[in-house]
Each structure stands twice: as structure tokens, then as C-alpha cells.
Design an enzyme around this catalytic site. Sequence first.
Site, PDB file in Angstrom:
ATOM      1  N   ALA A 113      18.081   5.607  20.803  1.00  0.00           N
ATOM      2  CA  ALA A 113      17.592   4.488  19.993  1.00  0.00           C
ATOM      3  C   ALA A 113      17.622   4.863  18.528  1.00  0.00           C
ATOM      4  O   ALA A 113      17.720   6.040  18.189  1.00  0.00           O
ATOM      5  CB  ALA A 113      16.168   4.119  20.405  1.00  0.00           C
ATOM      6  N   ILE A 116       0.829  -1.204   0.000  1.00  0.00           N
ATOM      7  CA  ILE A 116       0.000   0.000   0.000  1.00  0.00           C
ATOM      8  C   ILE A 116       0.864   1.254   0.000  1.00  0.00           C
ATOM      9  O   ILE A 116       0.555   2.251  -0.637  1.00  0.00           O
ATOM     10  CB  ILE A 116      -0.911   0.030   1.262  1.00  0.00           C
ATOM     11  CG1 ILE A 116      -1.771  -1.231   1.340  1.00  0.00           C
ATOM     12  CG2 ILE A 116      -1.754   1.299   1.297  1.00  0.00           C
ATOM     13  CD1 ILE A 116      -2.835  -1.340   0.292  1.00  0.00           C
ATOM     14  N   SER A 170       4.751  -4.034  18.834  1.00  0.00           N
ATOM     15  CA  SER A 170       3.308  -4.010  18.591  1.00  0.00           C
ATOM     16  C   SER A 170       2.942  -5.140  17.631  1.00  0.00           C
ATOM     17  O   SER A 170       2.626  -4.907  16.461  1.00  0.00           O
ATOM     18  CB  SER A 170       2.956  -2.647  17.993  1.00  0.00           C
ATOM     19  OG  SER A 170       1.641  -2.310  18.323  1.00  0.00           O
ATOM     20  N   PRO A 171       2.992  -6.399  18.133  1.00  0.00           N
ATOM     21  CA  PRO A 171       2.934  -7.552  17.221  1.00  0.00           C
ATOM     22  C   PRO A 171       1.604  -7.728  16.498  1.00  0.00           C
ATOM     23  O   PRO A 171       1.531  -8.511  15.553  1.00  0.00           O
ATOM     24  CB  PRO A 171       3.222  -8.747  18.143  1.00  0.00           C
ATOM     25  CG  PRO A 171       2.836  -8.284  19.505  1.00  0.00           C
ATOM     26  CD  PRO A 171       3.131  -6.814  19.541  1.00  0.00           C
ATOM     27  N   GLU A 202      23.546  10.331  18.954  1.00  0.00           N
ATOM     28  CA  GLU A 202      22.546  11.021  19.779  1.00  0.00           C
ATOM     29  C   GLU A 202      23.119  11.599  21.066  1.00  0.00           C
ATOM     30  O   GLU A 202      22.567  12.550  21.615  1.00  0.00           O
ATOM     31  CB  GLU A 202      21.374  10.071  20.099  1.00  0.00           C
ATOM     32  CG  GLU A 202      20.628   9.636  18.832  1.00  0.00           C
ATOM     33  CD  GLU A 202      19.257   9.031  19.106  1.00  0.00           C
ATOM     34  OE1 GLU A 202      18.986   8.631  20.250  1.00  0.00           O
ATOM     35  OE2 GLU A 202      18.455   8.968  18.153  1.00  0.00           O
ATOM     36  N   ARG A 218      -5.105  -8.821   6.741  1.00  0.00           N
ATOM     37  CA  ARG A 218      -4.156  -8.427   7.789  1.00  0.00           C
ATOM     38  C   ARG A 218      -3.353  -7.231   7.302  1.00  0.00           C
ATOM     39  O   ARG A 218      -2.678  -7.308   6.269  1.00  0.00           O
ATOM     40  CB  ARG A 218      -3.203  -9.592   8.126  1.00  0.00           C
ATOM     41  CG  ARG A 218      -3.876 -10.825   8.697  1.00  0.00           C
ATOM     42  CD  ARG A 218      -4.476 -10.584  10.066  1.00  0.00           C
ATOM     43  NE  ARG A 218      -5.075 -11.770  10.640  1.00  0.00           N
ATOM     44  CZ  ARG A 218      -6.277 -11.788  11.232  1.00  0.00           C
ATOM     45  NH1 ARG A 218      -7.016 -10.698  11.303  1.00  0.00           N
ATOM     46  NH2 ARG A 218      -6.740 -12.912  11.759  1.00  0.00           N
ATOM     47  N   GLU A 219      -3.441  -6.148   8.047  1.00  0.00           N
ATOM     48  CA  GLU A 219      -2.711  -4.913   7.709  1.00  0.00           C
ATOM     49  C   GLU A 219      -1.389  -4.938   8.479  1.00  0.00           C
ATOM     50  O   GLU A 219      -1.389  -5.037   9.713  1.00  0.00           O
ATOM     51  CB  GLU A 219      -3.554  -3.699   8.119  1.00  0.00           C
ATOM     52  CG  GLU A 219      -4.906  -3.677   7.401  1.00  0.00           C
ATOM     53  CD  GLU A 219      -5.971  -2.883   8.121  1.00  0.00           C
ATOM     54  OE1 GLU A 219      -7.119  -2.887   7.650  1.00  0.00           O
ATOM     55  OE2 GLU A 219      -5.650  -2.279   9.165  1.00  0.00           O
ATOM     56  N   GLU A 277       8.103  -4.681  13.985  1.00  0.00           N
ATOM     57  CA  GLU A 277       9.248  -3.995  14.591  1.00  0.00           C
ATOM     58  C   GLU A 277       9.756  -4.757  15.819  1.00  0.00           C
ATOM     59  O   GLU A 277       9.005  -4.950  16.783  1.00  0.00           O
ATOM     60  CB  GLU A 277       8.869  -2.573  15.036  1.00  0.00           C
ATOM     61  CG  GLU A 277      10.079  -1.824  15.615  1.00  0.00           C
ATOM     62  CD  GLU A 277       9.729  -0.501  16.296  1.00  0.00           C
ATOM     63  OE1 GLU A 277      10.591   0.362  16.366  1.00  0.00           O
ATOM     64  OE2 GLU A 277       8.585  -0.348  16.762  1.00  0.00           O
ATOM     65  N   GLU A 332      19.614  14.809   9.673  1.00  0.00           N
ATOM     66  CA  GLU A 332      19.467  16.271   9.711  1.00  0.00           C
ATOM     67  C   GLU A 332      18.055  16.721  10.091  1.00  0.00           C
ATOM     68  O   GLU A 332      17.873  17.888  10.410  1.00  0.00           O
ATOM     69  CB  GLU A 332      19.912  16.900   8.382  1.00  0.00           C
ATOM     70  CG  GLU A 332      19.067  16.518   7.190  1.00  0.00           C
ATOM     71  CD  GLU A 332      19.464  17.337   5.952  1.00  0.00           C
ATOM     72  OE1 GLU A 332      18.648  17.384   5.028  1.00  0.00           O
ATOM     73  OE2 GLU A 332      20.575  17.918   5.940  1.00  0.00           O
TER      74      GLU A 332
END
Lengths: 181, 181
Positions: free
Chosen positions: A76, A14, A113-114, A96, A37-38, A119, A140
Site C-alpha cells: 500500500a 495546526i 477513520s471518518p 514494495e 472539529r479536529e 483518508e 529510503e
Amino acid sequence: MKKFEEKTISSEVIYDGKVVHLKVDDVVLPDGKTAKREIIDHPGAVAIIPITKDNKIVFVEQYRKPLEKSLIEIPAGKLEVGEDPEETAIRELEEETGYTTKDLSFVTSFYTSPGFANERMYIYITDTLELVDQPIAGDEDEFISIRKLTLEEAKQLVEQEEIHDAKTNYAILYLHALGMK
Amino acid sequence: MKKFEEKTISSEVIYDGKVVHLKVDDVVLPDGKTAKREIIDHPGAVAIIPITKDNKIVFVEQYRKPLEKSLIEIPAGKLEVGEDPEETAIRELEEETGYTTKDLSFVTSFYTSPGFANERMYIYITDTLELVDQPIAGDEDEFISIRKLTLEEAKQLVEQEEIHDAKTNYAILYLHALGMK
């Protein structure tokens, strides 16, 4: 484990962006019915808990557009393709915070967030920080400030919801469970 | 806090699905340059740590299509629009485990992935569970089985990455920090 496996019939891309890659899969459920499933495809991310010699935690503060507010988080960043998570951790730490380290310990990893995203977050800790003379520059479009806090100060910021994300809340609970003062 | 605020110039809806709502915002950065922000709009979610009278944790096992494997997680679900998180917690507990409770305690809340999503996860705990005679049915495309485990068994499943998501790893660390046996 493949219990209740959902077999893919077709998959449609998408959106293919800088961070977010969205696809929608048609799947066959265990009862033979079909469903959509998205799925957000994500390269994974790494976070690091940096502890200074005087026993403070190095956080970064940045604006989080999805929340329309700034958060205080442990450093992170996203994995580059093919990059080892430890490499990412050391690169993001330097970009960082301006610190580097030769000594990382693995803490845990988890999917953030399964239900809709793949991720995977890897968390490391180090208490051997060295300042880098000329640290590598970050992205940047990232504006970051550093906050060095005691664990007690960090716990207060959790109460105040200025620290308010999965990896950082986990890190603070982890240091608490370790008995850090 | 609005430090390093990014002002929205324009916002485009890319996809409006069942779970995932994706928009792309053009923003002005603190230095006056512009950037794109890809944002998943999410209603928020609730999870619950259910402890039985014999000191076991009630987990649910389900297939997670984004990971192409099944995970063992604490019961959880999405907030309906306008729903109070405690209501969601009690509804999802009943749908997924067949238990209900009159006594929930708030544990914490956090954003799961604040770089690209506004999903906020609320976590509750209860140790006063009652079996429901005829529990309300869950979503028809959800296939779930229940696993009752001791904390030690759960920690082993973390090691084996069968428990492997932010809310559940947090819950297990929380119970460990509480001194649960």
C-alpha cells in the site's frame, strides 16, 4: 448527502507535516451551537491484493512506529497529488514487492477513520503478476520484507494479530468470501 | 514482532486535542539514519453490528466533518481511558440506537491506519437487542438518525458510497460471508 451539515466558521492549520496535516475547524451544529472539529487532512491511499500463479498472497512486513511493532500487510502507499489510484497501486506494488501487473480489478474503497481523518483507501486485486528486472526503489526510510502466504496461513496471522489492519483484514475476508483455497 | 525496529530519540507533542493527539518522534532507522514519524495517538474505538429480530441491521447516519458529507455507519465510539471494549460497545449502542444487549460476540479488531495512527478498532456483533426505556444521552455535539436496513439494502448503499468506511464495509462483507439473507 449533507444531512446534519456542520458549517465551517473558521479553520486553523495546526501542523503541516510529511504525512499528517492537522487543522481545527470551528463549526455551527444543526441546533445552532458551535463545536470544534479536529481533522487530519490526508491525500488518500491505495492497497493491492497481489495473488501469485501458485495461489499465494504477497504481503509486506514493516515496522509501524505508531504501534511500536511490525505488521504484515498487503502492499500500500499514499496517493501523490493528482495521481490516479490505479497508477499509485502499480507504483507501490513494484516499489514494495518487485512485481508489476497490467491487469488490476477494483475491489472497494472506504474511509479508514471518518471521525477525524479524510483518508480514503482504495483496494485493488490482481492475479497476473510479472517480476520486474530492476524495480523502482521505495522511500529510503522504508524497510520492508516480503512474505508470500496461503490464505490459510494469512488467517492464522490474523488470529495472532500479526496481520492486524483494516485494509489487510478486509482483503483476507474478501478472499475468504470469494472461496479462495 | 520488533523487526526493523525504529528507536525513539526524542518525541515532541504538537497538539493535544479532544480527539486528536499529535506527536512527532525522531527515530533511528535500521540502517542508522534518522527520520521523523508523525503519530496520532488515539484511545481506540469500538463498533457493534446490531441485528434486530426481523433480521435488519441497525445503522446510524451522521455528518462527518472531515469528509463534508454524512455517512451511514454501524454504531461506534471511542474507548474511555481504562474502559473495557465490551463496556464501550454496550454504552455506544444504547447512546446511539436506544438498544441494549446482554450478549455480544467478538468479530475482529484492526488498526484503522497504522502508518500514522494507533487507533485500534474492536468490532462486536449481537442479535439479541432490547429497547431501553430511557436510554442514556449521547454527546451533545452528535446529531444522529437511525436506519434499519436489510443486508441487500446495505450492499446497495455501499455501491452508492453512502456506506463508505472501514468498519462498516468490513461488517457488511462479514455478514455476506456468514450467509446472512
